[in-house]
Structures are given as structure tokens and as C-alpha cells.
Design a protein around this motif. Structure first.
Motif, short mmCIF file in Angstrom:
data_model
loop_
_atom_site.label_atom_id
_atom_site.label_comp_id
_atom_site.label_asym_id
_atom_site.label_seq_id
_atom_site.Cartn_x
_atom_site.Cartn_y
_atom_site.Cartn_z
N GLN A 80 0.83 -1.21 0.00
CA GLN A 80 0.00 0.00 0.00
C GLN A 80 0.87 1.26 0.00
O GLN A 80 0.57 2.25 -0.70
CB GLN A 80 -0.94 0.00 1.19
CG GLN A 80 -2.07 -1.01 1.08
CD GLN A 80 -2.88 -1.10 2.38
OE1 GLN A 80 -2.55 -0.48 3.38
NE2 GLN A 80 -3.95 -1.89 2.32
N SER B 245 1.68 7.03 -6.57
CA SER B 245 0.59 7.99 -6.84
C SER B 245 1.06 9.40 -6.56
O SER B 245 0.81 10.33 -7.34
CB SER B 245 -0.61 7.64 -5.96
OG SER B 245 -1.60 8.61 -6.06
N GLN C 193 0.93 4.22 -2.84
CA GLN C 193 0.72 5.62 -2.49
C GLN C 193 1.91 6.48 -2.93
O GLN C 193 1.74 7.61 -3.41
CB GLN C 193 0.49 5.77 -0.99
CG GLN C 193 -0.88 5.32 -0.55
CD GLN C 193 -1.07 5.44 0.96
OE1 GLN C 193 -0.14 5.75 1.68
NE2 GLN C 193 -2.29 5.20 1.40
N SER C 194 3.15 5.96 -2.78
CA SER C 194 4.32 6.75 -3.19
C SER C 194 4.34 6.93 -4.70
O SER C 194 4.71 7.99 -5.19
CB SER C 194 5.61 6.12 -2.68
OG SER C 194 5.79 4.85 -3.28
#
Length: 127
Positions: A106, A113, A110-111
């Protein structure tokens, strides 16, 4: 037959199927003397003592076997319990590892994104 030794027996133990034993059977007849009766009583008492000792030994062996049986049963229960705890510990450890990997995944998403959105922001400045 006073003064002569006799080997009395209840069962002919030293004979074979074809020959009789060499002892004298314990039996009372009209010719049995008081000394022979006393000797027969002594032999029967001795046999009873031997039987009591044998029964005592059997009882002791039986008790030891029961104790060993209880010990083995308790040992098997302890081993089963220990294996169960090990399996539980392994399951907890694997569950923790899975959660850690999921969290890492996850965070990676996220990184990526964030990195993609930052590059788009920088490109918009050049327009």
C-alpha cells in the motif's frame, strides 16, 4: 517313615508327559503319620508364601506399568499441546508478515501515486 526327607508336591512339576515326577503327592491316607502331616503343612505354607510373593511381584509390575502408561499419556498430551502452540505461533508470525507485506504494498502504491501527481504538477507549471 520318620526321619526320611520327602519331596512333596501339589502338581507333578518335574515329570514329563510320559514319566512321573520324583516327589511324593500331598495326600492323606490311613497310613499318614503325624510327622508327614506336619511336613505336608510346612510344604503347603511354603507354597502359599511363594504364591503370595509372586502375586506381590505381579502387583508391583502392574503398578509400574500403570505408572508408565500414565506417564506416556501425559507426555503425549504435553507434546500435542506443544505442537499446537508452535502451530499457533507460526500462524501468528505468518499473519504478521502478511500484514507487513500488505502495508509495504500500500505504501508503494501511495508513493507512486504521489510521484505521478507531482510530475503532473510540475508539467502544468510549464504550460
Amino acid at each position: 517313615a520318620t526321619g526320611t526327607a520327602a519331596n512333596y508336591y501339589l502338581i507333578d512339576s518335574d515329570g514329563t508327559a510320559t514319566t512321573a515326577g520324583s516327589g511324593t503327592a500331598i495326600a492323606l491316607t490311613g497310613a499318614t503319620t503325624d510327622a508327614q502331616v506336619d511336613d505336608m503343612i510346612r510344604v503347603v505354607d511354603s507354597i502359599l508364601t511363594q504364591m503370595t510373593d509372586a502375586a506381590s511381584n505381579l502387583g508391583a509390575v502392574n503398578k509400574r506399568i500403570e505408572m508408565q502408561d500414565d506417564f506416556v499419556s501425559n507426555l503425549m498430551d504435553s507434546i500435542d499441546s506443544g505442537v499446537g502452540r508452535l502451530v499457533d505461533a507460526d500462524m501468528n508470525e505468518e499473519s504478521t508478515r502478511l500484514k507487513a507485506l500488505q502495508t509495504q504494498q500500500q505504501l508503494g502504491i501511495q508513493s507512486l501515486s504521489i510521484a505521478n501527481s507531482n510530475s503532473e504538477n510540475i508539467l502544468s507549471l510549464f504550460r
